[in-house]
Design a protein around this motif. Sequence first.
Motif, PDB file in Angstrom:
ATOM      1  N   ASP A  42      13.731   6.631   9.626  1.00 38.13           N
ATOM      2  CA  ASP A  42      13.013   7.426   8.630  1.00 38.13           C
ATOM      3  C   ASP A  42      11.640   6.836   8.297  1.00 38.13           C
ATOM      4  O   ASP A  42      11.271   6.694   7.135  1.00 38.13           O
ATOM      5  N   LEU A  43      10.877   6.510   9.331  1.00 35.78           N
ATOM      6  CA  LEU A  43       9.586   5.847   9.139  1.00 35.78           C
ATOM      7  C   LEU A  43       8.458   6.858   9.022  1.00 35.78           C
ATOM      8  O   LEU A  43       8.361   7.784   9.830  1.00 35.78           O
ATOM      9  N   SER A  44       7.630   6.696   8.011  1.00 41.82           N
ATOM     10  CA  SER A  44       6.429   7.510   7.840  1.00 41.82           C
ATOM     11  C   SER A  44       5.210   6.597   7.774  1.00 41.82           C
ATOM     12  O   SER A  44       5.230   5.579   7.069  1.00 41.82           O
ATOM     13  N   LEU A  45       4.170   6.978   8.499  1.00 39.05           N
ATOM     14  CA  LEU A  45       2.987   6.119   8.598  1.00 39.05           C
ATOM     15  C   LEU A  45       1.807   6.950   9.080  1.00 39.05           C
ATOM     16  O   LEU A  45       1.972   7.821   9.935  1.00 39.05           O
ATOM     17  N   SER A  46       0.630   6.681   8.539  1.00 41.15           N
ATOM     18  CA  SER A  46      -0.591   7.309   9.019  1.00 41.15           C
ATOM     19  C   SER A  46      -1.550   6.250   9.527  1.00 41.15           C
ATOM     20  O   SER A  46      -1.639   5.148   8.962  1.00 41.15           O
ATOM     21  N   LEU A  47      -2.269   6.582  10.594  1.00 43.61           N
ATOM     22  CA  LEU A  47      -3.360   5.746  11.079  1.00 43.61           C
ATOM     23  C   LEU A  47      -4.650   6.515  10.860  1.00 43.61           C
ATOM     24  O   LEU A  47      -4.989   7.421  11.633  1.00 43.61           O
ATOM     25  N   PRO A  48      -5.387   6.190   9.804  1.00 43.96           N
ATOM     26  CA  PRO A  48      -6.639   6.896   9.540  1.00 43.96           C
ATOM     27  C   PRO A  48      -7.648   6.696  10.664  1.00 43.96           C
ATOM     28  O   PRO A  48      -7.628   5.684  11.366  1.00 43.96           O
ATOM     29  N   ASP A  49      -8.498   7.670  10.833  1.00 46.20           N
ATOM     30  CA  ASP A  49      -9.545   7.594  11.844  1.00 46.20           C
ATOM     31  C   ASP A  49     -10.402   6.350  11.602  1.00 46.20           C
ATOM     32  O   ASP A  49     -10.888   6.117  10.497  1.00 46.20           O
ATOM     33  N   GLY A  50     -10.560   5.528  12.637  1.00 46.68           N
ATOM     34  CA  GLY A  50     -11.376   4.332  12.526  1.00 46.68           C
ATOM     35  C   GLY A  50     -10.684   3.139  11.897  1.00 46.68           C
ATOM     36  O   GLY A  50     -11.326   2.120  11.625  1.00 46.68           O
ATOM     37  N   SER A  51      -9.380   3.225  11.698  1.00 52.44           N
ATOM     38  CA  SER A  51      -8.640   2.114  11.082  1.00 52.44           C
ATOM     39  C   SER A  51      -8.226   1.085  12.122  1.00 52.44           C
ATOM     40  O   SER A  51      -8.184   1.367  13.318  1.00 52.44           O
ATOM     41  N   PHE A  52      -7.925  -0.117  11.652  1.00 53.88           N
ATOM     42  CA  PHE A  52      -7.425  -1.204  12.493  1.00 53.88           C
ATOM     43  C   PHE A  52      -6.146  -1.708  11.832  1.00 53.88           C
ATOM     44  O   PHE A  52      -6.187  -2.333  10.776  1.00 53.88           O
ATOM     45  N   THR A  53      -5.012  -1.412  12.449  1.00 60.68           N
ATOM     46  CA  THR A  53      -3.703  -1.717  11.879  1.00 60.68           C
ATOM     47  C   THR A  53      -2.965  -2.713  12.755  1.00 60.68           C
ATOM     48  O   THR A  53      -2.878  -2.536  13.970  1.00 60.68           O
ATOM     49  N   ALA A  54      -2.441  -3.760  12.139  1.00 60.80           N
ATOM     50  CA  ALA A  54      -1.557  -4.699  12.832  1.00 60.80           C
ATOM     51  C   ALA A  54      -0.121  -4.405  12.423  1.00 60.80           C
ATOM     52  O   ALA A  54       0.139  -3.989  11.295  1.00 60.80           O
ATOM     53  N   VAL A  55       0.797  -4.601  13.355  1.00 56.70           N
ATOM     54  CA  VAL A  55       2.227  -4.412  13.078  1.00 56.70           C
ATOM     55  C   VAL A  55       2.936  -5.736  13.317  1.00 56.70           C
ATOM     56  O   VAL A  55       2.799  -6.341  14.378  1.00 56.70           O
ATOM     57  N   MET A  56       3.684  -6.183  12.316  1.00 51.92           N
ATOM     58  CA  MET A  56       4.424  -7.426  12.413  1.00 51.92           C
ATOM     59  C   MET A  56       5.877  -7.200  12.010  1.00 51.92           C
ATOM     60  O   MET A  56       6.200  -6.260  11.293  1.00 51.92           O
ATOM     61  N   GLN A  60       0.832  -1.179   0.000  1.00 52.88           N
ATOM     62  CA  GLN A  60       0.000   0.000   0.000  1.00 52.88           C
ATOM     63  C   GLN A  60       0.873   1.237   0.000  1.00 52.88           C
ATOM     64  O   GLN A  60       2.019   1.231   0.435  1.00 52.88           O
ATOM     65  N   SER A  61       0.327   2.336  -0.465  1.00 51.00           N
ATOM     66  CA  SER A  61       1.048   3.604  -0.406  1.00 51.00           C
ATOM     67  C   SER A  61       1.230   4.048   1.032  1.00 51.00           C
ATOM     68  O   SER A  61       0.375   3.816   1.871  1.00 51.00           O
ATOM     69  N   THR A  62       2.359   4.700   1.302  1.00 55.20           N
ATOM     70  CA  THR A  62       2.600   5.254   2.634  1.00 55.20           C
ATOM     71  C   THR A  62       2.264   6.733   2.684  1.00 55.20           C
ATOM     72  O   THR A  62       2.650   7.433   3.603  1.00 55.20           O
ATOM     73  N   GLU A  63       1.547   7.230   1.687  1.00 53.63           N
ATOM     74  CA  GLU A  63       1.186   8.651   1.651  1.00 53.63           C
ATOM     75  C   GLU A  63       0.441   9.032   2.927  1.00 53.63           C
ATOM     76  O   GLU A  63      -0.468   8.337   3.372  1.00 53.63           O
ATOM     77  N   LEU A  64       0.815  10.163   3.497  1.00 50.23           N
ATOM     78  CA  LEU A  64       0.235  10.591   4.759  1.00 50.23           C
ATOM     79  C   LEU A  64      -1.109  11.260   4.542  1.00 50.23           C
ATOM     80  O   LEU A  64      -1.344  11.949   3.557  1.00 50.23           O
ATOM     81  N   ALA A 114      -5.609  12.015   9.560  1.00 54.14           N
ATOM     82  CA  ALA A 114      -5.331  10.815  10.335  1.00 54.14           C
ATOM     83  C   ALA A 114      -5.317  11.113  11.828  1.00 54.14           C
ATOM     84  O   ALA A 114      -4.991  12.216  12.265  1.00 54.14           O
ATOM     85  N   VAL A 115      -5.675  10.094  12.623  1.00 55.70           N
ATOM     86  CA  VAL A 115      -5.560  10.200  14.074  1.00 55.70           C
ATOM     87  C   VAL A 115      -4.097  10.288  14.481  1.00 55.70           C
ATOM     88  O   VAL A 115      -3.720  11.040  15.381  1.00 55.70           O
ATOM     89  N   VAL A 116      -3.249   9.512  13.794  1.00 59.74           N
ATOM     90  CA  VAL A 116      -1.806   9.517  14.053  1.00 59.74           C
ATOM     91  C   VAL A 116      -1.070   9.727  12.731  1.00 59.74           C
ATOM     92  O   VAL A 116      -1.395   9.086  11.732  1.00 59.74           O
ATOM     93  N   SER A 117      -0.116  10.636  12.754  1.00 57.63           N
ATOM     94  CA  SER A 117       0.755  10.844  11.595  1.00 57.63           C
ATOM     95  C   SER A 117       2.207  10.769  12.050  1.00 57.63           C
ATOM     96  O   SER A 117       2.631  11.543  12.917  1.00 57.63           O
ATOM     97  N   VAL A 118       2.938   9.827  11.489  1.00 60.14           N
ATOM     98  CA  VAL A 118       4.364   9.680  11.761  1.00 60.14           C
ATOM     99  C   VAL A 118       5.092  10.117  10.499  1.00 60.14           C
ATOM    100  O   VAL A 118       4.858   9.572   9.418  1.00 60.14           O
ATOM    101  N   ARG A 119       5.959  11.122  10.638  1.00 58.86           N
ATOM    102  CA  ARG A 119       6.658  11.667   9.472  1.00 58.86           C
ATOM    103  C   ARG A 119       8.165  11.553   9.664  1.00 58.86           C
ATOM    104  O   ARG A 119       8.738  12.222  10.513  1.00 58.86           O
ATOM    105  N   ASN A 120       8.773  10.671   8.868  1.00 63.05           N
ATOM    106  CA  ASN A 120      10.241  10.536   8.816  1.00 63.05           C
ATOM    107  C   ASN A 120      10.853  10.386  10.210  1.00 63.05           C
ATOM    108  O   ASN A 120      11.870  11.004  10.527  1.00 63.05           O
TER     109      ASN A 120
END
Length: 239
Positions: free
Chosen positions: A34-48, A4-8, A12-18
């Motif tokens: 240098d990690l960039s990641l967004s957590l959209p409102d109402g999303s369910f994200t797993a990290v592995m 998926q795209s990492t476009e911010l 988003a509820v959470v925005s991680v930029r670089n």
Amino acid sequence: MAAQSTELDDRAVVSVRNASRTYFLGEPVHALKDLSLSLPDGSFTAVMGPSGSGKSTLMNLLGCLDTPDEGTIEIDGQSVAELSDAKRARLRGTKIGFVFQQFNLMPRLTAAENVTLPMVFNDVIDTNRRERARDLLGRVGLGDRLDHTPPELSGGQRQRVAIARALANEPTLILADEPTGNLDTETGEQIMSLFEELNDEGRTILMVTHERHIAEHADRIVHLLDGELERIESLEGDG
């Protein structure tokens, strides 16, 4: 599965930029790079990711327990690094709910008293705390266990108390660190069904797990490797 795209997303509820975080343990350890990641409102994200991939560091940064050396992290539009320690603690207490593998309940307090603890620190009136604790424990199926202490509860029941506690202050974000790690398969699936219900209600959840079948309850899986974002795997529409 396609990355998926990492476009911010500015909404988003959470925005991680670089974001980068380096620890010095005799020599520099680049826990996140240098990690960039967004957590959209109402999303369910797993990290592995394998051990040392940066999962715990990311969780600590999003939970306002640490700050990046470089880059920015915004929660509900607030830049974490710009806050004082007191304001960061306030943000953590009002915007973030934590669920841990080890439950982290106070063993001598009842289920209801454990759930009220975040409200005590948030200056909620005593009578309102008790009523909300009853409502939340009822919501997670423990309405008849209000006065039981953690040693009197099963592992699954303890995790339900922990989830109720995480919801105490109506958080913007729920962070779950291996929430099924100490549970048998059947009980773990029950807990994940509860997380799915909470997500269906619109709550934003980020969960760290090493178990693929648990991660598949999320909408997407963020794969980390050596502190970097390897790929984002979309699960929406899978079935």
